[in-house]
Write an enzyme that holds these catalytic residues in place. Structure first.
Site, short mmCIF file in Angstrom:
data_model
loop_
_atom_site.label_atom_id
_atom_site.label_comp_id
_atom_site.label_asym_id
_atom_site.label_seq_id
_atom_site.Cartn_x
_atom_site.Cartn_y
_atom_site.Cartn_z
N LYS A 66 54.74 131.98 -1.85
CA LYS A 66 54.81 130.68 -1.41
C LYS A 66 55.97 129.93 -1.93
CE LYS A 66 49.95 130.34 -0.18
NZ LYS A 66 49.97 130.25 1.12
N ARG A 82 42.43 137.29 4.79
CA ARG A 82 41.76 138.24 5.95
C ARG A 82 41.69 139.58 5.52
NH1 ARG A 82 46.63 136.53 10.15
NH2 ARG A 82 46.29 134.69 8.64
#
Ligand code: BES
Ligand code: MN
Ligand code: ZN
Length: 520
Positions: free
Chosen positions: A298, A372
Site C-alpha cells: 500500500k 477475502r
C-alpha cells in the site's frame, strides 16, 4: 542441555541473553504496562439530586415537569427562551450556577425516531461533554426502565477512553459517579447489570483490540486478550488453531496471507451455548492485525489505519462476550481469522496460486486483497466443523464500500432474503445501519481465473465491494444462509459521534448482539 541451563539461569536473573535475540520478534520492549484511566461508575436512583451537575434530556423546548424546583425551572425556561434551545438531537445547552446546581446541561434527544436510541445517543454525548466535569453527574428526564438502561449504555460507550500510552501531562479525568434517575430505578439497575453492561463491555473490548497498535496486537496477542476478556464465563468454549494445525488441514489462504510476517496466523473460535436448541449462528470476522498490502504494498499515507483491519473479528468477539456475559439464550460461534499481511521475504507474490481447505484454488493477482482470502478458509472451516444454521461475515474488506456508503451505512451482501431482513432489522434497532448491495451473477464470471478456480481481484476494479463479497461467497456452501457485512467505512470514527469517541467505533457489536437474540 548446557545451553538450556544457561538460558534459564539468565532468564531468572532478568537479563536478556544476547544469544537469545533470534527468538525476539519486534523489539521485545512493550510500549506500556499501564491501564487506561478510570471511567465513572454508573448507578441508578429514583430521586433527582439537588446539587452537582445535572443533565436533563429534552425532546423539544419544553422542560419535563417535576424534575427541579420552581425557581430553578423558571431560570431554565428563561435560558431556553434566550438561547432558542429546541431540544434537537445532537444539541445541548450548558448552564452554570443555576439554583442549587453547579451546572445544568440540557441535552436534546429530538422527537423523531426511536426514543430509546435517542436517549442512548444523548447520554453518550453528555458523557463526552462532561468528560472533565469535576462535579458528580446525574441524568434525568422522565426515563422509564428501558430508557434509563439505554442512558447507562450510552454513557458507558461515550466515556470510553484509550489513553494508556499517554505518559506526559496525562490528565486523569474525574471519576465521580454518574447517577441515572428513573421512576423504576431498580428495574433499570437490574437491566443494566444483567444485559446492557455486558454490551458495553463487548464494545470496549472491540475498541481496545482495534485501537491498539499492531506491535501490540497481532494474532497471538489478539487470542490472549480475548481469552482474558472471557475469563471463565459459563458455557463458553475456546479453540485456537495454530499454523501447523492449519497446514495439516490444508488451510492455504490463512497460512498464506501470514507467510510474509514473523507473526504466525491463528484461527480462533469462541463458542457460546446459551441453552437454546438448534444449530448455532456462526459469525466470522476478518482479523488482519496489520494490512501493509504485502508484496502489493500500500502507499505510505494513511497506512497506519490498517492496524484496524482486524475490527470485524474484534466486533464479533465483542458481540459473543456480550451474549455470554448476559447469559442470552442463544447458540453462537464467533470466529476470528487472524493474520498479519506483511511483505517479508517469504511473502506471497502476485500470481501465486493457493488452495483452501476444501481444495478450491485461487490465483492471487493482488496480495492486498487478503481479507477475502482469510475469510475463505475461516468460512469453510466453520461450516465443515460446526454445522451452523446461518453464517454472518464482518470484514473491513474494500475501499470500494467506503466510496459507495461512507460511514453512514455498512454494506450488506446476502443470498438469503430472510437473513438479510434480520440483519437490516438489527441494524435499524441499534442505530448501526446497513444498506443492501447487489450480488449479480456476472460478478462470478468476472472473477474466473485463467489457471485456477477463481482469482482474488479483477484488474481495473469494477464493482469492488460486490466482487469482494462474491469471492467470499464462492467458498460458502449454498445451503447455509449467508450474509456479509463490509464495514470498511464504519469501523473507525475520524471525528466523534454521539456514542463513539474518535478512534475505533466498535460498530457492529450492538447489531450482532441484536441479530443473535432475534435470529431463529
Ligand atoms: N483492508 C483493505 C480495505 C480497506 C480500505 C479497509 C480502506 C479500510 C479502509 C483491504 O484489504 C484492501 O486492501 N482492499 C483492496 C482490494 C483491492 C486490492 C481489490 C482495496 O479496497 O483497495
Ligand atoms: Mn488489503
Ligand atoms: Zn485488508
Amino acid at each position: 542441555m548446557h545451553r538450556t541451563f544457561i538460558a534459564l539461569a539468565l532468564a531468572s536473573a532478568a537479563i536478556t541473553p544476547a544469544f537469545g535475540q533470534a527468538d525476539v520478534i519486534g523489539s521485545g520492549v512493550s510500549p506500556s504496562a499501564a491501564a487506561h484511566s478510570q471511567t465513572r461508575p454508573i448507578s441508578f436512583s429514583a430521586t433527582v439530586p439537588t446539587s452537582g451537575a445535572l443533565v436533563i434530556m429534552m425532546r423539544n423546548s419544553t422542560l419535563p415537569t417535576d424534575i427541579v424546583d420552581m425557581t430553578t425551572a423558571q431560570a431554565l425556561n428563561a435560558a431556553i427562551a434566550a438561547a432558542k434551545f429546541e431540544g434537537k438531537e445532537g444539541t445541548s445547552l450548558s448552564l452554570r450556577g443555576i439554583g442549587s446546581y453547579a451546572r445544568i446541561v440540557l441535552t436534546g434527544t429530538g422527537e423523531e425516531g426511536d426514543r430509546v436510541t435517542n436517549i442512548r445517543n444523548a447520554s453518550g454525548k453528555a458523557a463526552q461533554d462532561l468528560r472533565d466535569e469535576s462535579q458528580p453527574v446525574s441524568i434525568t428526564g422522565g426515563l422509564n426502565q428501558d430508557e434509563a438502561a439505554a442512558a447507562a449504555l450510552g454513557y458507558a460507550m461515550g466515556q470510553y477512553r484509550f489513553d494508556r500510552y499517554k505518559t506526559v501531562d496525562r490528565k486523569t479525568p474525574p471519576t465521580n459517579p454518574v447517577l441515572i434517575v428513573s421512576n423504576d430505578a431498580q428495574g433499570a439497575d437490574s437491566l443494566w447489570k444483567s444485559r446492557h453492561s455486558a454490551l458495553a463491555e463487548g464494545v470496549s473490548l472491540s475498541r481496545d483490540l482495534t485501537n491498539e497498535p499492531a506491535n501490540v496486537i497481532y494474532p497471538e496477542t489478539f487470542v490472549e486478550r480475548v481469552r482474558a476478556a472471557f475469563g471463565n464465563t459459563a458455557n463458553v468454549k475456546i479453540e485456537v488453531l495454530d499454523e501447523p494445525m492449519m497446514r495439516k488441514l490444508g488451510m492455504g489462504t490463512l497460512v498464506g496471507v501470514g507467510q510474509g510476517s514473523r507473526r504466525p496466523s491463528r484461527l480462533m473460535l469462541v463458542e457460546y451455548r446459551g441453552g437454546a436448541d438448534g444449530a448455532p449462528l456462526a459469525m466470522v470476522g476478518k482479523g488482519i492485525t496489520f494490512d501493509s498490502g504485502g508484496t502489493s504494498l500500500k502507499p505510505g499515507a494513511g497506512m497506519w489505519e490498517m492496524k484496524a483491519d482486524m475490527s470485524g473479528a474484534a466486533n464479533i468477539m465483542g458481540a459473543v462476550l456480550s451474549l455470554a456475559k448476559s447469559k442470552a439464550q442463544v447458540n453462537v460461534i464467533g470466529v476470528a481469522a487472524l493474520s498479519e499481511n506483511m511483505p517479508g521475504g517469504n511473502a506471497q507474490r502476485p500470481g501465486d496460486v493457493v488452495r483452501t481447505m476444501s481444495g478450491k484454488t485461487i490465483e492471487i493477482l493482488n496480495t492486498d486483497a487478503e481479507g477475502r482470502l482469510v475469510m475463505a478458509d475461516a468460512n469453510e472451516y466453520v461450516i465443515a466443523n460446526k454445522k451452523p444454521g446461518a453464517l454472518v461475515n464482518m470484514a473491513t474488506l474494500t475501499g470500494s464500500i467506503v466510496g459507495a456508503l461512507n460511514d453512514e451505512y455498512a454494506g450488506l451482501f446476502s443470498r438469503d432474503d430472510r437473513l438479510a431482513a434480520a440483519v437490516v432489522a438489527a441494524g435499524t434497532a441499534t442505530g448501526e445501519e446497513v444498506w443492501r448491495m447487489p450480488l449479480h451473477k456476472n460478478y462470478l464470471d468476472d472473477m474466473k481465473s485463467d489457471i485456477a478456480d477463481i482469482k482474488n481481484v479483477v484488474e481495473g476494479g469494477g464493482p469492488g465491494a460486490g466482487l469482494g463479497a462474491t469471492f467470499v461467497g464462492f467458498f460458502v456452501d449454498k445451503a447455509v444462509p449467508w450474509a456479509h457485512l463490509d464495514i470498511a467505512g464504519v469501523n473507525w470514527a475520524d471525528k466523534a459521534g454521539p456514542v463513539t469517541p474518535k478512534g475505533a467505533s466498535g460498530w457492529g457489536v450492538q447489531l450482532l448482539d441484536a441479530l443473535a437474540r432475534n435470529w431463529r
